[in-house]
Write a protein that holds these residues in place. Structure first.
Motif, PDB file in Angstrom:
ATOM      1  N   CYS A  53       0.844  -1.201   0.000  1.00 50.66           N
ATOM      2  CA  CYS A  53       0.000   0.000   0.000  1.00 50.66           C
ATOM      3  C   CYS A  53       0.873   1.242   0.000  1.00 50.66           C
ATOM      4  CB  CYS A  53      -0.883   0.012   1.253  1.00 50.66           C
ATOM      5  SG  CYS A  53       0.059   0.011   2.787  1.00 50.66           S
ATOM      6  N   GLU A  54       0.220   2.391  -0.241  1.00 46.34           N
ATOM      7  CA  GLU A  54       0.864   3.678   0.026  1.00 46.34           C
ATOM      8  C   GLU A  54       0.299   4.124   1.364  1.00 46.34           C
ATOM      9  OE1 GLU A  54       1.018   6.450  -3.466  1.00 46.34           O
ATOM     10  OE2 GLU A  54       0.059   4.737  -4.430  1.00 46.34           O
ATOM     11  N   SER A  55       1.145   4.550   2.264  1.00 45.79           N
ATOM     12  CA  SER A  55       0.670   4.876   3.609  1.00 45.79           C
ATOM     13  C   SER A  55       1.292   6.168   4.103  1.00 45.79           C
ATOM     14  CB  SER A  55       1.027   3.731   4.564  1.00 45.79           C
ATOM     15  OG  SER A  55       0.625   4.055   5.876  1.00 45.79           O
ATOM     16  N   ALA A  56       0.500   6.955   4.832  1.00 39.39           N
ATOM     17  CA  ALA A  56       0.984   8.246   5.353  1.00 39.39           C
ATOM     18  C   ALA A  56       1.164   8.195   6.869  1.00 39.39           C
ATOM     19  CB  ALA A  56      -0.009   9.345   4.976  1.00 39.39           C
ATOM     20  N   ILE A  57       1.285   6.987   7.431  1.00 40.10           N
ATOM     21  CA  ILE A  57       1.274   6.875   8.897  1.00 40.10           C
ATOM     22  C   ILE A  57       2.682   6.836   9.488  1.00 40.10           C
ATOM     23  CG2 ILE A  57       0.467   5.486  10.858  1.00 40.10           C
ATOM     24  CD1 ILE A  57      -1.835   4.528   8.969  1.00 40.10           C
ATOM     25  N   THR A  58       3.474   5.840   9.105  1.00 39.25           N
ATOM     26  CA  THR A  58       4.780   5.641   9.745  1.00 39.25           C
ATOM     27  C   THR A  58       5.878   5.551   8.711  1.00 39.25           C
ATOM     28  OG1 THR A  58       3.915   4.607  11.738  1.00 39.25           O
ATOM     29  CG2 THR A  58       6.115   3.952  11.099  1.00 39.25           C
ATOM     30  N   PHE A  59       6.973   6.252   8.974  1.00 44.88           N
ATOM     31  CA  PHE A  59       8.136   6.135   8.100  1.00 44.88           C
ATOM     32  C   PHE A  59       9.266   5.497   8.884  1.00 44.88           C
ATOM     33  CE2 PHE A  59      12.287   7.884   6.791  1.00 44.88           C
ATOM     34  CZ  PHE A  59      12.359   7.266   5.546  1.00 44.88           C
ATOM     35  N   LEU A  60       9.875   4.472   8.290  1.00 49.28           N
ATOM     36  CA  LEU A  60      11.074   3.958   8.925  1.00 49.28           C
ATOM     37  C   LEU A  60      12.132   3.697   7.874  1.00 49.28           C
ATOM     38  CD1 LEU A  60      11.688   0.604   8.863  1.00 49.28           C
ATOM     39  CD2 LEU A  60       9.657   0.598  10.265  1.00 49.28           C
ATOM     40  N   ASP A 229       3.359   1.750  16.465  1.00 50.36           N
ATOM     41  CA  ASP A 229       3.180   1.397  15.045  1.00 50.36           C
ATOM     42  C   ASP A 229       4.532   1.046  14.449  1.00 50.36           C
ATOM     43  OD1 ASP A 229       1.303   0.979  12.916  1.00 50.36           O
ATOM     44  OD2 ASP A 229       2.285   2.611  11.847  1.00 50.36           O
ATOM     45  N   HIS A 230       4.507   0.281  13.389  1.00 45.20           N
ATOM     46  CA  HIS A 230       5.760  -0.065  12.733  1.00 45.20           C
ATOM     47  C   HIS A 230       5.489  -0.429  11.289  1.00 45.20           C
ATOM     48  CE1 HIS A 230      10.015  -1.642  12.986  1.00 45.20           C
ATOM     49  NE2 HIS A 230      10.033  -0.416  13.439  1.00 45.20           N
ATOM     50  N   VAL A 309      13.611  -5.344   8.990  1.00 50.03           N
ATOM     51  CA  VAL A 309      13.928  -4.080   8.302  1.00 50.03           C
ATOM     52  C   VAL A 309      15.084  -3.288   8.922  1.00 50.03           C
ATOM     53  CG1 VAL A 309      11.733  -3.734   7.137  1.00 50.03           C
ATOM     54  CG2 VAL A 309      12.013  -2.896   9.460  1.00 50.03           C
ATOM     55  N   TYR A 310      15.310  -3.405  10.241  1.00 54.43           N
ATOM     56  CA  TYR A 310      16.436  -2.657  10.812  1.00 54.43           C
ATOM     57  C   TYR A 310      17.725  -3.411  10.580  1.00 54.43           C
ATOM     58  CZ  TYR A 310      13.176   0.389  13.130  1.00 54.43           C
ATOM     59  OH  TYR A 310      12.180   1.282  13.364  1.00 54.43           O
ATOM     60  N   LEU A 390      -2.159  -1.237  19.468  1.00 56.98           N
ATOM     61  CA  LEU A 390      -3.570  -0.994  19.140  1.00 56.98           C
ATOM     62  C   LEU A 390      -3.796   0.262  18.278  1.00 56.98           C
ATOM     63  CD1 LEU A 390      -6.577  -1.847  19.569  1.00 56.98           C
ATOM     64  CD2 LEU A 390      -6.556  -0.370  21.592  1.00 56.98           C
ATOM     65  N   PRO A 391      -3.286   1.453  18.685  1.00 60.53           N
ATOM     66  CA  PRO A 391      -3.556   2.635  17.859  1.00 60.53           C
ATOM     67  C   PRO A 391      -2.968   2.527  16.456  1.00 60.53           C
ATOM     68  CG  PRO A 391      -1.970   3.147  19.594  1.00 60.53           C
ATOM     69  CD  PRO A 391      -2.515   1.792  19.899  1.00 60.53           C
ATOM     70  N   GLY A 392      -1.829   1.842  16.337  1.00 61.07           N
ATOM     71  CA  GLY A 392      -1.229   1.664  15.007  1.00 61.07           C
ATOM     72  C   GLY A 392      -2.123   0.801  14.137  1.00 61.07           C
ATOM     73  N   TRP A 393      -2.592  -0.311  14.693  1.00 61.89           N
ATOM     74  CA  TRP A 393      -3.483  -1.184  13.920  1.00 61.89           C
ATOM     75  C   TRP A 393      -4.741  -0.423  13.500  1.00 61.89           C
ATOM     76  CZ3 TRP A 393      -3.123  -5.610  18.083  1.00 61.89           C
ATOM     77  CH2 TRP A 393      -2.009  -6.419  17.828  1.00 61.89           C
ATOM     78  N   ILE A 394      -5.283   0.373  14.462  1.00 57.70           N
ATOM     79  CA  ILE A 394      -6.508   1.128  14.148  1.00 57.70           C
ATOM     80  C   ILE A 394      -6.228   2.112  13.010  1.00 57.70           C
ATOM     81  CG2 ILE A 394      -8.144   2.845  15.022  1.00 57.70           C
ATOM     82  CD1 ILE A 394      -7.820   1.579  17.819  1.00 57.70           C
TER      83      ILE A 394
END
Ligand code: ACO
Length: 428
Positions: A53-60, A229-230, A309-310, A390-394
């Motif tokens: 997906c394209e996502s605007a939530i978390t960048f790592l 979130d991750h 990923v790390y 939880l908040p990340g999943w939501i």
């Protein structure tokens, strides 16, 4: 760089557009690959090279050890924000104003109890049931008590199901632990903050007044923020893919909890502690276990080391390590397990096997030690991870629904038998 990728298959060549993210990550957009190539697909087990997906939530950035939620660096959030503020930012996009935060908390408070019949369900589980199985079942069961949370076609319906689960999940977490410990299942106090209320529900003894221990409170805020979130990890991808069938939020979360349970994912925090205890019981010889971890004929892996990923230091591990030192000092806990953890870390960081493979301590290496110092049973560690996540999943589920993403349905390359005739049983 050109913004086109070229693919040559035999004599045919195809062009695909490149997509660039705000942090300059690049993807080849193959949405129409099957159509234009007449059925060719890509294959990528474990999705090591595939964006879902394209996502605007978390960048790592795993190479540089960078993690940001909604653009805010994890280090600043862990230092300056509380868990509810971070939850709000993840779910709604920006850190809240005081007014927005107050409203969010008030709305959550108004749903911070569960139907009392949930108590009967939890009482039916055996005491030795793994808390992750209990939590996943209870989260799924909540759908039955809140059927309106399933169809979320309007913004209001979506918001209502979000505040309900933010409110009820801590009750489930606390009750799962109390059941394990054989303690009375109690409700919280709506006058308390979100984390204080969680602590009340988890730790309040029936024969003692409850006082918030500020060291534990601050450490909980940090731990939960660091886990919040991750991006598209195993459990989050599970939540998104289950949610993509328009199953309800609670059912999607329940599936995510099951995915998190595994020892290669969230279950690693329990596995780390069990490993450290086993090393201690075996005389504390860390060199012996380092050798086992490097031996390709031995299935033993150093739990809490390595990350998909790390391939640099996990930025969360740095913060957690400092928090573990603080909490153990402040609570006056002298835990020999911590010494074993420190010795393993020191040896691994200078061992060519670990250095060459870029295996560094991950977020779970130290979190279990902190939870143990707080008096939380080992089997509850992954439940605490789920509470943080939880908040990340939501947020990820909400983004997927609002983006109107199609149902998740990967393809495969079939490698089984080609067509063959049915043989009657007596002739086989
Ligand atoms: N101990 C010893 N060797 C390891 C470890 C480890 N913890 N992790 C990876 N390796 C080795 C592998 O054997 C492999 O060696 P090889 O190249 O000689 O075959 C190499 O390092 C690469 O490992 P992969 O398994 O291919 O790496 P991948 O990215 O697929 O896996 C994972 C990442 C699953 C996290 C892995 O490092 C692991 O199993 N770690 C232990 C479990 C753990 O701590 N999980 C928590 C992850 S964090 C989280 O989910 C919140």
């Amino acid at each position: 760089m050109s913004d086109i990728a070229k693919l040559q298959v035999g004599d045919n060549s195809y062009e695909f557009p490149l997509i660039k993210g705000t942090e300059n990550e690049v993807a080849i957009d193959i949405k129409n690959l099957r159509d234009v190539t007449n059925g060719i697909i890509t294959i990528d087990p474990g999705y090591k090279n595939s964006g879902s997906c394209e996502s605007a939530i978390t960048f790592l950035d795993g190479e540089k050890g960078v993690l940001r939620y909604r653009g805010y660096p994890i280090e600043e959030l862990a230092e300056k924000a509380d868990f509810l503020e971070v939850s709000y930012a993840l779910i709604f996009g920006n850190l809240p104003t005081q007014e927005e935060l107050d409203k969010f908390h008030t709305d959550i408070r108004s749903h911070a109890i569960v139907d009392d019949d949930v108590r009967k369900i939890i009482e039916a589980f055996p005491r030795n049931a793994h808390p992750m199985g209990v939590l996943s079942s209870l989260t799924s069961a909540l759908t039955a008590f809140n059927p309106s949370s399933v169809n979320v076609d309007s913004k209001e319906e979506m918001y209502a199901s979000i505040v309900r689960i933010m409110a009820k999940f801590p009750v489930l977490v606390a009750w799962t632990m109390r059941k394990k410990k054989g303690m009375h299942l109690n409700y919280g106090r709506n006058t308390l903050g979100y984390i204080e209320n969680l602590m009340y529900m988890m730790f309040k003894k029936p024969n003692e007044d409850f006082e918030v221990n500020p060291i534990i409170k601050n450490a909980l805020h940090k731990l939960l923020i660091l886990h919040a979130d991750h991006e598209q990890n195993c459990s989050t991808s599970t939540v998104r893919i289950v949610g993509s069938s328009h199953a309800g939020l609670f059912a999607s979360l329940s599936a995510g909890i099951s995915a998190l349970w595994g020892p290669l994912h969230g279950g690693a925090n329990q596995a780390v502690l069990e490993m450290l205890e086993a090393i201690q019981a075996d005389g504390g010889d860390t060199a012996k276990y380092m050798a086992k971890a490097k031996d390709k004929n031995d299935p033993f892996r150093l739990m809490g080391f390595g990350h998909r990923v790390y391939k640099n230091f996990d930025p969360r591990a740095k913060i957690i390590k400092a928090t573990a030192d603080e909490v153990l000092n402040d609570l006056g806990v002298d835990d020999p397990i911590l010494n074993i953890a420190r010795a393993l870390e020191k040896e691994a960081l200078s061992d060519p096997y670990f250095v060459e493979r870029k295996l560094y301590p991950n977020v779970d290496f130290y979190s279990g030690i902190i939870y143990r110092a707080m008096g939380i049973p080992v089997e509850m560690f992954t439940v605490m991870f789920a509470l943080g996540r939880l908040p990340g999943w939501i947020a990820q589920w909400k983004e997927m629904r609002l983006n109107k993403e199609p149902i998740g349905r990967p393809r495969q390359i079939y490698i089984g038998e080609t067509q063959r005739p049915f043989v009657e049983i007596e002739k086989r």
